[in-house]
Design a protein around this motif. Structure first.
Motif, PDB file in Angstrom:
ATOM      1  N   ARG A   1       0.822  -1.201   0.000  1.00 26.95           N
ATOM      2  CA  ARG A   1       0.000   0.000   0.000  1.00 26.95           C
ATOM      3  C   ARG A   1       0.863   1.261   0.000  1.00 26.95           C
ATOM      4  NH1 ARG A   1      -3.157  -3.288   3.508  1.00 26.95           N
ATOM      5  NH2 ARG A   1      -2.117  -2.390   5.351  1.00 26.95           N
TER       6      ARG A   1
ATOM      7  N   ASN B   1       2.413   1.691  -3.498  1.00 29.62           N
ATOM      8  CA  ASN B   1       1.453   2.142  -4.506  1.00 29.62           C
ATOM      9  C   ASN B   1       1.190   3.638  -4.399  1.00 29.62           C
ATOM     10  OD1 ASN B   1       1.243  -0.448  -5.483  1.00 29.62           O
ATOM     11  ND2 ASN B   1      -0.668  -0.913  -4.403  1.00 29.62           N
TER      12      ASN B   1
ATOM     13  N   THR C   1       2.710   6.560  -7.299  1.00 33.51           N
ATOM     14  CA  THR C   1       1.828   7.418  -8.095  1.00 33.51           C
ATOM     15  C   THR C   1       2.495   8.740  -8.430  1.00 33.51           C
ATOM     16  OG1 THR C   1      -0.149   6.425  -7.121  1.00 33.51           O
ATOM     17  CG2 THR C   1      -0.412   8.585  -8.135  1.00 33.51           C
TER      18      THR C   1
ATOM     19  N   HIS D   1      -2.768  -8.497 -16.044  1.00 28.63           N
ATOM     20  CA  HIS D   1      -2.854  -7.344 -15.144  1.00 28.63           C
ATOM     21  C   HIS D   1      -4.030  -6.456 -15.529  1.00 28.63           C
ATOM     22  CE1 HIS D   1      -0.655  -3.721 -13.115  1.00 28.63           C
ATOM     23  NE2 HIS D   1      -1.597  -4.225 -12.350  1.00 28.63           N
ATOM     24  N   THR D   2      -4.208  -6.212 -16.808  1.00 29.50           N
ATOM     25  CA  THR D   2      -5.333  -5.400 -17.264  1.00 29.50           C
ATOM     26  C   THR D   2      -6.666  -6.034 -16.867  1.00 29.50           C
ATOM     27  OG1 THR D   2      -4.088  -4.480 -19.120  1.00 29.50           O
ATOM     28  CG2 THR D   2      -6.476  -4.464 -19.312  1.00 29.50           C
TER      29      THR D   2
ATOM     30  N   THR E   1      -7.417  -7.408 -14.248  1.00 31.47           N
ATOM     31  CA  THR E   1      -7.766  -7.122 -12.853  1.00 31.47           C
ATOM     32  C   THR E   1      -8.583  -5.841 -12.736  1.00 31.47           C
ATOM     33  OG1 THR E   1      -5.787  -5.781 -12.360  1.00 31.47           O
ATOM     34  CG2 THR E   1      -5.596  -8.185 -12.101  1.00 31.47           C
TER      35      THR E   1
ATOM     36  N   ARG F   1      -7.191  -2.944 -12.539  1.00 36.22           N
ATOM     37  CA  ARG F   1      -6.389  -1.997 -11.770  1.00 36.22           C
ATOM     38  C   ARG F   1      -5.132  -1.569 -12.532  1.00 36.22           C
ATOM     39  NH1 ARG F   1      -7.710  -6.033  -8.055  1.00 36.22           N
ATOM     40  NH2 ARG F   1      -5.586  -6.865  -8.111  1.00 36.22           N
TER      41      ARG F   1
ATOM     42  N   LEU G   1      -6.968   4.008 -16.903  1.00 35.71           N
ATOM     43  CA  LEU G   1      -7.196   2.723 -16.272  1.00 35.71           C
ATOM     44  C   LEU G   1      -8.460   2.054 -16.829  1.00 35.71           C
ATOM     45  CD1 LEU G   1      -6.486   3.640 -12.540  1.00 35.71           C
ATOM     46  CD2 LEU G   1      -4.886   2.774 -14.253  1.00 35.71           C
TER      47      LEU G   1
END
Length: 288
Positions: A12, A15, A19, A187-188, A190, A192, A285
């Motif tokens: 967390r 992440n 950003t 990954h896409t 998901t 996220r 996203l």
């Protein structure tokens, strides 16, 4: 490696910190600074900016360290870009672009605030425990000097933490059997990650490559007919993140639970402010 932190606390924190680092790669300021050096192609500018700490490398080195880029795209720009501008010149341009970008997104008051200085100090303290072995992008960035300005020191520390986790993430992808484009497609799925349009545009893959990877994932029972992750696919993606977490515990254990909690709080505030200021495209996203 064991950790004394709450579950996923390091993830967390990363992440949130990452950003702010990532704002550079969507910034017109990077295009302008690289353009002034003669690097006018957007793909070339971004590849040069991220790989410059490694030196005047070619497509092979970047394919290995970036992982999910098509080698054909890389070979169009590398090593030719270094004939236009040296890695040292690109690093200077990168830092100027980060300076302009963060001042524009946050404003002068926040960029030079005590909170920004605190976040930089915490992130740099976490990075003290990063390790160099088998971490080429982290190790190359760790050789760079820490900027003095708080917002740039924070961006530099965020870069170290991002690349340290990213280097470990490649190990996780290899261990769990996802090739470069399979990693992107799963990954896409998901929801996220960047949308297929953004991945295809920035990584150099074709729609046919995407569909072939999706078919391979379906054959393995990881995607369903609609392109959604199956139960096994969801479990695999979580396994990837958990392996990555285990390989990235050292910085956050070194910082300690209170430091991680505080850095996460500060970083989330900066991330929200950056997004509200238009740091990222609205359609970045998603699965579409």
């Amino acid at each position: 490696m064991t950790t004394t932190l709450p579950p996923r606390a390091g993830r967390r924190c990363h992440n949130a910190v990452n950003t702010v680092h990532t704002t550079l790669y969507f910034s017109p300021d990077l295009d302008r600074e690289c353009g002034a050096l003669g690097i006018t192609d957007t793909s070339a500018a971004r590849l040069a900016a991220r790989s410059a700490p490694l030196g005047a490398v070619g497509a092979g080195t970047v394919a290995a360290t970036f992982y999910n880029y098509n080698h054909e795209l890389l070979a169009r720009h590398l090593p030719a870009v270094w004939g236009t501008a040296s890695p040292a010149a690109v690093l200077d341009a990168r830092l100027r672009a980060a300076d302009t970008t963060l001042r524009r997104l946050f404003g002068e008051e926040t960029a030079s605030s005590p909170e920004m200085a605190e976040a930089a100090e915490l992130a740099l303290r976490a990075a003290e425990a990063c390790t160099r072995h088998a971490r080429p992008l982290y190790s190359a960035n760790a050789d760079l000097p820490v900027p003095e300005a708080p917002h740039l020191a924070y961006w530099h520390a965020a870069t170290l933490l991002r690349e340290h986790r990213g280097d470990g993430h490649l190990t996780a992808l290899l261990t769990l059997g996802l090739d470069p484009i399979e990693a992107v497609v799963s990954h896409t799925a998901t929801g996220r990650a960047m949308s297929p349009r953004w991945f295809l545009g920035s990584r150099g893959w074709r729609r046919a490559d995407w569909e072939a990877a999706a078919e391979r994932l379906r054959d393995r029972g990881l995607l369903d007919a609609d392109g959604e992750l199956t139960e096994a696919g969801t479990r695999l993606r979580e396994d990837v993140e958990e392996v990555t977490d285990r390989l990235d515990t050292a910085p956050y254990d070194h910082l300690g639970a209170a430091g991680v909690e505080r850095l996460t709080e500060l970083a989330r505030g900066f991330a929200v402010a950056a997004a509200a200021a238009g740091a990222f495209p609205a359609d970045l996203l998603g699965k579409g």
